[in-house]
Motif scaffolding. Structure first.
Motif: not given
Length: 505
Positions: A351-358
């Protein structure tokens, strides 16, 4: 044709917007690198499964909200969502996570834990408008339970007569949460729903789980509202029965469906928990990572395995969908994150989590992994408990315009840009190359920028400067309609950007 005004903003090849003509080019999905497991179960009550991730960047730190399940022997006879426990961890680098000792809620083993809510399943987001003075907001369904007072009086009833609502909770510090009394939508939306403020349209948007009759496949519906905490608009269906609390069952036709299985999918395919992001590092790019579930109800394996025996059971992986407006989506059919081998930590569901960080030239995301299929926890399949895995993607690298060793070309529609340089995010590895020609709006090569005069881009870089024999300056063409013609050989081009004379990320 009216030229596209792109200024100095980054443009990505996620679709055919910037492809007016092509030969030998294909748009290719690029899966992320599966990195390490960054969080594993730390106690018995975390061992059932991790799910419903939300990752936020907060004041230079990273916050991770995740859900676990209260074990049977401690559940006080409660079932389903009333046993969901929402926890929080924090990290300085996105690799090493420390559970925050919240000291708030006792589910039977004291308050020395990282639990901040009980009975909810949803996602956390940061509100740039700080509605009601709060940055942190949670959206989802809530189940009344004895452990968390904010859940008291909420409705989420399963079974044949489903009834529920979508609730909001808010927090000033991300630890102490309070519920907004009135729900924003009166529908039973199970699993993980999301909302966020979309600055492109200046409104709040939500992506919610719906059902599509008659098969009742899981689908993704979309809602929007000018304000966060007021009831959100929808189109009532006067034929639908209302539950005893004044709420409805699943969304059917009251809100528009924006993602759904179709004739290219196998029978009993479900699309939900879309994990939609307005991608902040390019112009007008929405990316979503819906979980794609293949229910195996009614299947027969003739003794090979246990398919078809439990109800609502099957494998689940992660897809990629792209959009320019958050409404009209193209979903790639190959998996974005594939299952691992049977018996491995990610062999049953991801399951993919919500949110992304650079992180520099990479985008980091997180997914939950489990060796067990959806509702297959009690099957006799091999495996151990799962965890939370880091996924690493090249900056802007979700989709690329590719050509093989035989070569290919694409030409853009007319564009108007600003800035004296052109940069490419391109991967040519050791043997590939990319050449760029600038044409006028009618497609005639401009002297000094012809394909014959182009100096190739090679190797692999996020912001590679484009040159011609006369140098890299394109400033004299700024503000007038032009076309770009790309010639590729054994190369991938993710995007392009005009700007000042230094590398752009």
């Amino acid at each position: 044709m009216t030229p596209l005004s792109i200024g100095d903003r980054k443009q990505l090849f996620i679709d055919e917007r910037f492809i007016a003509a092509q030969q030998g080019i294909r748009l290719t999905l690029n899966p992320p690198l599966k990195d390490r497991i960054v969080l594993e179960p730390a106690s018995k009550e975390e061992s059932h499964q991790f799910f419903a991730l939300s990752v936020l960047e907060v004041d230079g730190e990273y916050w991770l909200y995740y859900a676990t399940f209260i074990p049977d022997e401690e559940a006080r006879g409660l079932h389903g969502g009333a046993r969901h426990v929402i926890r929080v961890a924090r990290s300085d680098d996105g690799l090493h996570w420390e559970r925050i000792q919240a000291g708030l809620i006792d589910i039977g083993r004291g308050k020395e834990n990282n639990i901040v809510m009980v009975g909810g399943l949803g996602t956390v987001f940061l509100d740039p408008n700080e509605t009601e003075g709060c940055r942190f907001w949670w959206v989802g369904h809530l189940n009344e339970n004895p452990w968390w007072e904010e859940s008291w009086g909420t409705v989420h009833r399963g079974g044949p007569n489903k009834e529920g609502a979508i609730y909001l909770c808010c927090s000033r510090d991300g630890i102490h949460w309070r519920r907004i009394p009135e729900p924003i939508l009166p529908f039973w939306c199970d699993t993980r729903n999301q909302a966020f403020f979309d600055p492109r349209i200046g409104r709040y948007v939500a992506y919610l789980r719906g059902w599509r009759p008659p098969f009742r496949a899981r689908v993704v519906c979309r809602a929007e509202s000018e304000r966060l905490t007021i009831p959100w608009p929808f189109q009532p269906n006067p034929r639908r029965p209302v539950g005893p609390h004044g709420f409805y069952g699943p969304i059917e036709d009251e809100l528009p469906i924006v993602m759904a299985p179709d004739e290219l999918d196998p029978p009993q395919t479900h699309i939900y928990t879309p994990n939609v992001h307005l991608y902040p590092w390019a112009e007008e790019v929405y990316v979503a990572f819906p979980d794609t579930y293949r229910c195996r109800d009614g299947m027969k394996s003739f003794g090979r395995d246990e398919r078809g025996q439990p109800v609502n059971e099957g494998p689940l992986d992660i897809s990629l969908a792209v959009s320019r407006d958050g409404i009209h989506w193209h979903r790639f059919r190959e998996p974005y994150v594939r299952l691992g081998l049977v018996g491995e930590k990610d062999g049953g569901t991801v399951y993919m989590g919500l949110g992304m960080i650079r992180q520099g030239n990479e985008i980091w995301q997180y997914c939950t992994v489990s060796p067990h299929t959806h509702h297959g926890r009690h099957l006799t399949l091999p495996g151990t408990d799962g965890g939370i895995r880091l996924l690493r993607q090249r900056l802007d690298g979700f989709v690329s315009a590719d050509a093989g060793p035989e070569g290919g070309e694409l030409t853009t529609p007319p564009l108007v840009f600003s800035g004296p340089r052109l940069f490419l995010n391109a991967d040519c590895s050791a043997f590939g190359e990319v050449w760029v020609e600038i044409q006028d709006a009618e497609g005639k090569p401009i002297p000094g920028y012809t394909l014959k005069e182009a100096v190739s881009v090679d190797r692999n870089g996020i912001a590679q400067e484009v040159w011609w024999q006369g140098g890299p300056d394109v400033g004299r063409l700024a503000g007038i309609p032009i076309r770009l013609r790309f010639r590729l050989r054994a190369a991938k081009v993710y995007g392009f950007q005009f700007g000042p004379p230094q590398n752009r990320g």
